[in-house]
Motif scaffolding. Structure first.
Motif, mmCIF file in Angstrom:
data_model
loop_
_atom_site.group_PDB
_atom_site.id
_atom_site.type_symbol
_atom_site.label_atom_id
_atom_site.label_comp_id
_atom_site.label_asym_id
_atom_site.label_seq_id
_atom_site.Cartn_x
_atom_site.Cartn_y
_atom_site.Cartn_z
ATOM 1 N N ARG A 195 1.016 -1.268 -0.028
ATOM 2 C CA ARG A 195 -0.026 -0.022 0.096
ATOM 3 C C ARG A 195 0.873 1.203 0.119
ATOM 4 N NH1 ARG A 195 -3.052 -2.169 5.402
ATOM 5 N NH2 ARG A 195 -1.096 -2.493 5.477
ATOM 6 N N ALA A 198 0.586 3.928 -3.075
ATOM 7 C CA ALA A 198 -0.551 4.543 -3.324
ATOM 8 C C ALA A 198 -0.880 5.684 -2.208
ATOM 9 C CB ALA A 198 -1.837 3.595 -3.310
ATOM 10 N N GLU A 202 -1.469 9.453 -2.892
ATOM 11 C CA GLU A 202 -2.308 10.269 -2.424
ATOM 12 C C GLU A 202 -2.112 11.531 -1.717
ATOM 13 O OE1 GLU A 202 -4.180 7.117 -0.191
ATOM 14 O OE2 GLU A 202 -5.192 6.108 -2.051
ATOM 15 N N THR A 231 -3.968 5.755 -9.240
ATOM 16 C CA THR A 231 -4.846 4.720 -10.034
ATOM 17 C C THR A 231 -4.290 3.418 -10.233
ATOM 18 O OG1 THR A 231 -6.442 6.498 -11.001
ATOM 19 C CG2 THR A 231 -6.174 4.166 -11.748
ATOM 20 N N THR A 234 -3.018 1.880 -7.010
ATOM 21 C CA THR A 234 -4.295 0.821 -6.291
ATOM 22 C C THR A 234 -4.878 -0.288 -6.955
ATOM 23 O OG1 THR A 234 -4.818 3.293 -5.317
ATOM 24 C CG2 THR A 234 -6.772 1.491 -5.366
#
Length: 398
Positions: A195, A198, A202, A231, A234
């Motif tokens: 994760r 992302a 973000e 995008t 993710t």
């Protein structure tokens, strides 16, 4: 850089290439030799400039993470930190990867660091520098255009010569997605939390929105590209279990000096909006020593002093004025908290002294200026404060 801007540059490259007329065709070996020559020339400039962030422990840590991601490229990818407060990193064809201290400031842990390093390293393993220059047909023209564009987007002079031969140039969407995918796979193989990438982008996306800008000072920080990166990462993350290593404590310990340096650079640049966003909105203050709160106070002060409506700000004048008053009050509050938590940090005393002086409390201002001079006895740095001490001492004589 926005997609539109990238397309305009590529169009200009083609037009200029047509204008210069046919050139002698060169084979792949010669073209690669030219790229290597120009790249090494640019890297030499970096090595002999003040741009490099001289922290052996940090550079060793960046190299260690890179080697973990690219064990097959050990000894071929070389990572260095550079002093720049913006979010960016770039790779060159010779295997050099350069990482901004401003990027380190905006990351939380090693998994997020690995995401950026994996992306840039994949630009090297994917041979994107050569493939892009080869596709453009004219390396000299693309470098010229990229150089002009870099100057317009705040690229330090030491880096302008490298723009056309590095990932700063802005690759095609296919190459960027390939780098996202390759970096993600490298993270997975190395056991990192998937994760991380992302989450990092973000935050950058939120920062661009909070600062009311669609284009950062680097190609890497264009809003459309950032959204696409989020995008991509993710999407990739949805295909794999996210559990993995983060190593928050080690990351924050080794990068602390660089992160504080980036914070000071943002402060020197007068960017109060970024300081408040990073330290308050994104809660980065908790990862910094107590004196980090001073930069939050300065962020509120700067934001109050520069209160105005950016182009995308829909607030009314009354709302902006109310925010200005609140920011000014919050700055004083944060200065006072900094004095409690970091009583020997000199800059806070000078800043709070100026606040009291402007508000007419000359006695308190004098006390604070005197304390600042005690904590910072260097006459080259405290001359401004000593002038106030002398002036206020005369004015407050009974």
């Amino acid at each position: 850089m926005s997609t539109t801007s990238v397309n305009l540059i590529r169009t200009a490259v083609v037009l200029m290439a047509l204008q210069v007329g046919p050139a002698r065709a060169i084979d792949e070996q010669e073209q690669r030799a030219r790229i290597e020559f120009e790249t090494k020339k640019g890297e030499y400039q970096i090595e002999h400039s003040e741009l490099l962030f001289k922290d052996p422990e940090l550079n060793a840590y960046l190299q260690e993470v890179t080697d973990r991601l690219f064990p097959d490229m050990k000894g071929k990818l070389h990572v260095r930190a550079i002093r720049d407060p913006n979010f960016n990193a770039f790779a060159v064809a010779t295997g050099g990867v350069y990482f901004n201290t401003g990027t380190l400031l905006r990351l939380d842990d090693e998994s997020q660091l690995a995401s950026v390093l994996g992306h840039e390293g994949t630009h090297v393993t994917g041979d994107h520098m050569y493939r892009s220059v080869h596709a453009a047909k004219s390396a000299s023209v693309i470098t010229l255009i990229a150089g002009f564009t870099a100057a317009g987007f705040g690229i330090p002079p030491e880096l302008v010569g490298l723009v056309g031969y590095s990932s700063m140039m802005g690759f095609s969407r296919a190459y960027e997605r390939e780098a996202d995918r390759g970096g993600f796979d490298r993270m997975s193989q190395a056991g990192y939390d998937l994760r991380g990438g992302a989450l990092a982008f973000e935050r950058l996306d939120r920062e661009l929105s909070a600062r009311f800008v669609s284009q950062g000072p680097y190609f890497f920080a264009s809003h459309p590209a950032v959204k696409e990166r989020v995008t991509n990462l993710t999407e990739f993350g949805g295909q794999s279990p996210p559990e993995g290593e983060k190593d928050v404590d080690r990351y924050q310990a080794v990068t602390l000096r660089a992160r504080m340096d980036a914070l000071r650079q943002i402060h020197r640049g007068g960017d109060g909006r970024s300081l408040v966003f990073l330290l308050e909105d994104e809660k980065m203050l908790k990862s910094l020593p107590p004196e980090g709160r001073y930069y939050l106070a300065e962020g509120f002060r700067l934001r109050a002093e520069k209160a105005r409506r950016p182009g995308k700000d829909k607030r009314s004048n009354d709302e902006i004025e109310a925010q200005r008053v609140a920011d000014a009050a919050r700055a004083v509050e944060e200065y006072k908290l900094t004095l409690e938590q970091a009583p020997d940090f000199a800059p806070t005393y000078e800043a709070l002294a100026m606040q009291h002086y402007r508000n007419g409390d000359k006695a308190r201002a004098l006390e604070l200026f005197q304390r600042y001079v005690e904590l910072n006895p260097d006459p080259k740095q405290n001359g401004y404060a000593r002038q106030y001490v002398e002036m206020l001492s005369r004015e407050l004589v009974p």
